[in-house]
Design a protein around this motif. Structure first.
Motif, PDB file in Angstrom:
ATOM      1  N   ASN A   1      30.770  45.618  29.423  1.00  0.00           N
ATOM      2  CA  ASN A   1      30.233  44.258  29.319  1.00  0.00           C
ATOM      3  C   ASN A   1      30.487  43.658  27.935  1.00  0.00           C
ATOM      4  OD1 ASN A   1      29.247  43.839  31.917  1.00  0.00           O
ATOM      5  ND2 ASN A   1      27.292  44.828  31.479  1.00  0.00           N
TER       6      ASN A   1
ATOM      7  N   HIS B   1      30.648  39.911  30.918  1.00  0.00           N
ATOM      8  CA  HIS B   1      29.835  40.277  32.082  1.00  0.00           C
ATOM      9  C   HIS B   1      30.557  40.010  33.403  1.00  0.00           C
ATOM     10  CE1 HIS B   1      26.607  40.264  29.045  1.00  0.00           C
ATOM     11  NE2 HIS B   1      25.965  41.068  29.894  1.00  0.00           N
ATOM     12  N   TRP B   2      31.461  39.080  33.445  1.00  0.00           N
ATOM     13  CA  TRP B   2      32.168  38.809  34.700  1.00  0.00           C
ATOM     14  C   TRP B   2      33.039  39.997  35.085  1.00  0.00           C
ATOM     15  CZ3 TRP B   2      37.478  38.386  35.462  1.00  0.00           C
ATOM     16  CH2 TRP B   2      38.281  38.393  34.325  1.00  0.00           C
TER      17      TRP B   2
ATOM     18  N   ASP C   1      30.745  42.580  36.465  1.00  0.00           N
ATOM     19  CA  ASP C   1      30.426  42.322  37.880  1.00  0.00           C
ATOM     20  C   ASP C   1      31.535  42.838  38.792  1.00  0.00           C
ATOM     21  OD1 ASP C   1      28.073  41.163  37.122  1.00  0.00           O
ATOM     22  OD2 ASP C   1      28.766  39.089  37.346  1.00  0.00           O
TER      23      ASP C   1
ATOM     24  N   HIS D   1      41.719  43.475  35.521  1.00  0.00           N
ATOM     25  CA  HIS D   1      40.861  42.560  34.767  1.00  0.00           C
ATOM     26  C   HIS D   1      40.715  43.005  33.317  1.00  0.00           C
ATOM     27  CE1 HIS D   1      39.924  40.783  38.612  1.00  0.00           C
ATOM     28  NE2 HIS D   1      39.494  41.946  39.046  1.00  0.00           N
TER      29      HIS D   1
END
Length: 353
Positions: free
Chosen positions: A235, A240-241, A244, A302
């Motif tokens: 994070n 935070h995305w 997730d 990501h």
């Protein structure tokens, strides 16, 4: 059909009781009996048609409603033919087809029945006129009025029934919508929105039921707690995305490898819980290891520079020990997995073994 047969018996009884000679159909000097050949032929035709209808209904239900309607028409028309020369007001029997048409809930059938009754009545009066030019046409007019009124009342009944039907359909649709909305609402209350797994509350409810079942019947039960290693660092480093996304990926691995008898939930934050049932401790440990390995092999996406790993603590439930003890032991196993290097499965071993 039983009603039709009963109506025919009533007709026969009336024929036996009615006196000979007629009222307005024949001239005064004409002698006529209800058992003359034309009326006996009418009786025979009624019996023949009713018997044929019975046979058809017993062996073939195709066009059953239409055939029952036609049977009613035959009884009413032939019955009127028999009674008309002898009974004042026999025209009332011609309203029966109009009433039978209501069973079909069809305006077309209602109009056709009413029109055919008027046509049959008119033909009968014309035939009577050939015997007696002084035939009472007032009765014909009154009968037509009654038939028309019957059609109008029938139409009003059909319109009202259609309104009631529409109201019932609307009510049923509303109830179905409420049921669907309630089911969706119940599901949302039970599920974790991010991962699609069951939430913390639902997990505890299910576990309590399973523990009660285990205490009663001795069914095997094992609890695993999974914690994502270094999740705070993910994070802090990637945002935070991305965290997730990691939670979703981990939940997907758990769901994919979970057998139908097992249960998974997001316990809180980066922690997940899995309940294994109807299996041995060794088999539960093997399944937990499969989950751990699948998560470790997740592709890097990501902007994640390091693979995602989980530490897993696993504990078998001992009947009568209670939920708190099971959680404490499972948490101790998880803590041991974290402290001894992470990314591993640790099975809790009771001190008395």
């Amino acid at each position: 059909m039983n009603g039709y047969w009963a109506s025919f018996l009533v007709l026969l009884t009336a024929q036996c009781l009615l006196p000979s000679s007629g009222h307005a159909f024949f001239s005064p000097e004409t002698y006529v009996s209800t058992f003359d050949l034309p009326y006996l032929v009418s009786d025979f035709l009624i019996v023949l048609f009713l018997a044929g209808t019975e046979v058809w209904l017993r062996f073939n239900y195709k066009y059953a409603h239409n055939l029952v309607l036609v049977s009613g028409l035959v009884i009413s028309y032939l019955g009127f033919y028999v009674l008309f020369p002898f009974v004042n007001g026999a025209e009332i029997i011609l309203i029966l087809p109009v009433l039978l048409a209501l069973v079909h809930f069809s305006r077309a059938v209602l109009y056709i029945s009413g029109l055919s009754s008027i046509v049959f009545l008119g033909l009968t009066y014309l035939s009577a006129h050939s015997y007696n030019p002084r035939i009472d046409w007032l009765g014909f007019g009154i009968a037509v009025i009654y038939i028309v009124l019957g059609v109008l009342v029938g139409r009003a009944i059909l319109e009202r029934s259609q309104e009631l039907r529409s109201s019932m359909e609307s009510l049923v649709k509303s109830e179905q919508k409420l049921i669907v909305e309630k089911a969706i609402s119940d599901k949302l209350l039970k599920m974790d929105a991010l991962t699609g797994l069951y939430n913390h509350k639902t997990f505890h409810e299910y576990l309590e039921n399973l523990i009660l079942h285990c205490d009663t019947n001795g069914v095997p039960l094992h609890l695993a707690l999974l914690d994502i290693d270094n999740f705070k660092k993910v994070n802090d480093t990637y945002g935070h995305w991305v965290g997730d996304v990691v939670l979703k990926d981990v939940a997907g691995c758990i769901t994919e490898l979970l057998s139908p008898n097992n249960f998974a939930a997001r316990y809180g934050g980066e922690e997940f819980a899995v309940i294994f049932t109807d299996t041995s401790a060794r088999q539960a440990a093997e399944e937990a290891e499969q989950i751990r390995k699948a998560i470790e092999d997740l592709p890097l996406t990501h902007s994640r520079a390091h693979p995602v790993t989980v530490s897993i603590g696993l504990c078998s439930y001992r009947p009568g020990s209670g939920k708190e003890t099971l959680f404490r032991n499972t948490d101790d196993a998880l803590y041991q997995a974290k402290r001894s290097g992470k990314n591993k499965v640790v099975l809790y071993e009771p001190a008395d073994q």
